[in-house]
Enzyme design. Structure first.
Site, PDB file in Angstrom:
ATOM      1  N   HIS A 255       0.866  -1.186   0.000  1.00 32.19           N
ATOM      2  CA  HIS A 255       0.000   0.000   0.000  1.00 32.19           C
ATOM      3  C   HIS A 255       0.899   1.231   0.000  1.00 32.19           C
ATOM      4  O   HIS A 255       1.979   1.212   0.610  1.00 32.19           O
ATOM      5  CB  HIS A 255      -0.880   0.053   1.271  1.00 32.19           C
ATOM      6  CG  HIS A 255      -2.109  -0.790   1.234  1.00 32.19           C
ATOM      7  ND1 HIS A 255      -2.493  -1.592   2.293  1.00 32.19           N
ATOM      8  CD2 HIS A 255      -3.067  -0.945   0.288  1.00 32.19           C
ATOM      9  CE1 HIS A 255      -3.636  -2.202   1.995  1.00 32.19           C
ATOM     10  NE2 HIS A 255      -4.003  -1.828   0.789  1.00 32.19           N
TER      11      HIS A 255
ATOM     12  N   CYS B 109      -2.280   2.263   9.011  1.00 30.78           N
ATOM     13  CA  CYS B 109      -3.302   1.287   8.589  1.00 30.78           C
ATOM     14  C   CYS B 109      -4.377   1.121   9.659  1.00 30.78           C
ATOM     15  O   CYS B 109      -5.525   0.785   9.361  1.00 30.78           O
ATOM     16  CB  CYS B 109      -2.695  -0.081   8.345  1.00 30.78           C
ATOM     17  SG  CYS B 109      -1.133  -0.085   7.480  1.00 30.78           S
TER      18      CYS B 109
HETATM   19  N1  ARG Z   1      -3.490  -7.536   6.569  1.00 28.42           N
HETATM   20  C1  ARG Z   1      -3.898  -6.299   5.955  1.00 28.42           C
HETATM   21  C2  ARG Z   1      -3.894  -6.470   4.442  1.00 28.42           C
HETATM   22  O1  ARG Z   1      -3.075  -7.150   3.932  1.00 28.42           O
HETATM   23  C3  ARG Z   1      -3.000  -5.176   6.379  1.00 28.42           C
HETATM   24  C4  ARG Z   1      -3.466  -3.849   5.896  1.00 28.42           C
HETATM   25  C5  ARG Z   1      -2.434  -2.784   5.932  1.00 28.42           C
HETATM   26  N2  ARG Z   1      -2.980  -1.538   5.561  1.00 28.42           N
HETATM   27  C6  ARG Z   1      -2.310  -0.483   5.058  1.00 28.42           C
HETATM   28  N3  ARG Z   1      -2.974   0.631   4.889  1.00 28.42           N
HETATM   29  N4  ARG Z   1      -1.063  -0.579   4.678  1.00 28.42           N
HETATM   30  O2  ARG Z   1      -4.721  -5.941   3.750  1.00 28.42           O
END
Ligand code: ARG
Length: 282
Positions: free
Chosen positions: A171, A265
């Site tokens: 992300h 997150c």
């Molecule tokens: N386990 C979640 C996923 O893989 C973690 C989300 C992390 N979010 C972020 N905004 N980087 O989607």
């Protein structure tokens, strides 16, 4: 009376049902589960740190069917009393968007319709950041470029695409943390060559972090006024932040990095485009 526009509101989801039930990013391993007690203590401390920095923290329950719900940033893009619900690329998280929309509409936010969006568009909130007047939008791992036109139209802002190429930083909020409208923590190793050129041109004063530093999740931080709420702060980063007049506020969330997520997150920004507005302490 504190003017609402100056408050920095966030939503955190209760960690009760947080588990590693699937592996949708390289950090997750179903053999390495979070400790519920430690997770709760870290989550409470995060809420306190955000409040201490001047944030207004809303909390809501999570749902046992959606064990990644503790990362609500990905569920919506919220600003100015309106929101776009995410279109998750991973079915393991698909239902979270509806639950987020229910909480947001139930608390006075208005949903922006996405009728007419390209079928191929996916959009996860972790890929959307505000930098000055612009939105930065990651694509290539979770979100797709097909979402960018709708995102720009929804908020009336230019969208700068950033192509993500390193699965560990899947992300955009794992490789960019805007500090104000000139400065940002950045890890360019997560982007393709063209995006590097584009972003480094756009950010007059980047704080370029090394791969080793990026692996601490220090970029996945939340900025409230001059406070930078971080899960880790490598010494070199801390010195530069302080030289620029920012204060690192370190609050570890090791249980949550087992899910591949950090502080940003875990903290849905309920007024993304207001980021440049100075925080008001209550
Ligand atoms: N386990 C979640 C996923 O893989 C973690 C989300 C992390 N979010 C972020 N905004 N980087 O989607």
């Amino acid at each position: 009376m504190i003017p609402q526009a100056a408050a920095r509101p966030f939503l955190l989801r209760d960690p009760e049902h947080f588990r590693i039930e699937f592996e949708i990013n390289p950090w997750m391993a179903t053999g390495s589960q979070p400790s519920p007690d430690l997770a709760r203590a870290e989550w409470e401390a995060l809420g306190a740190a955000l409040r201490g920095a001047g944030g207004v923290v809303h909390t809501a329950p999570s749902d046992p069917d959606w064990p990644d719900m503790v990362f609500p940033t990905d569920t919506a893009v919220v600003s100015g009393g309106r929101f776009l619900r995410s279109r998750f690329s991973r079915p393991e998280r698909g239902g979270e968007a509806q639950l987020a929309a229910e909480w947001l509409t139930g608390n006075g936010w208005q949903e922006i319709p996405t009728a007419g969006w390209d079928e191929a568009a996916s959009l996860e909130g972790g890929d959307v950041l505000a930098f000055g007047e612009r939105l930065l939008a990651g694509h290539g791992m979770r979100s797709t470029v097909q979402a960018h036109a709708g995102l720009a139209a929804a908020f009336g802002r230019e969208v700068v695409p950033v192509r993500l190429v390193d699965p560990r930083f899947y992300h955009l909020d794992m490789s960019v943390c805007p500090l104000d409208d000139r400065r940002a923590l950045v890890f360019p190793g997560a982007w393709d060559a063209e995006s590097r050129r584009r972003l480094l041109e756009l950010v007059p004063e980047p704080l370029v972090v090394t791969e080793q530093e990026a692996m601490t999740f220090c970029v996945n931080s939340v900025v409230i006024g001059t406070s930078v709420v971080m899960s880790a702060c490598p010494a070199r980063i801390g010195r530069q932040l302080e030289a620029w007049g920012f204060e690192p506020v370190v609050t570890p969330i090791d249980q949550f990095t087992k899910g591949g997520g950090g502080i940003r997150c875990m903290t849905l920004d309920l007024d993304l485009l207001a980021q440049g507005v100075p925080a008001v302490r209550q």
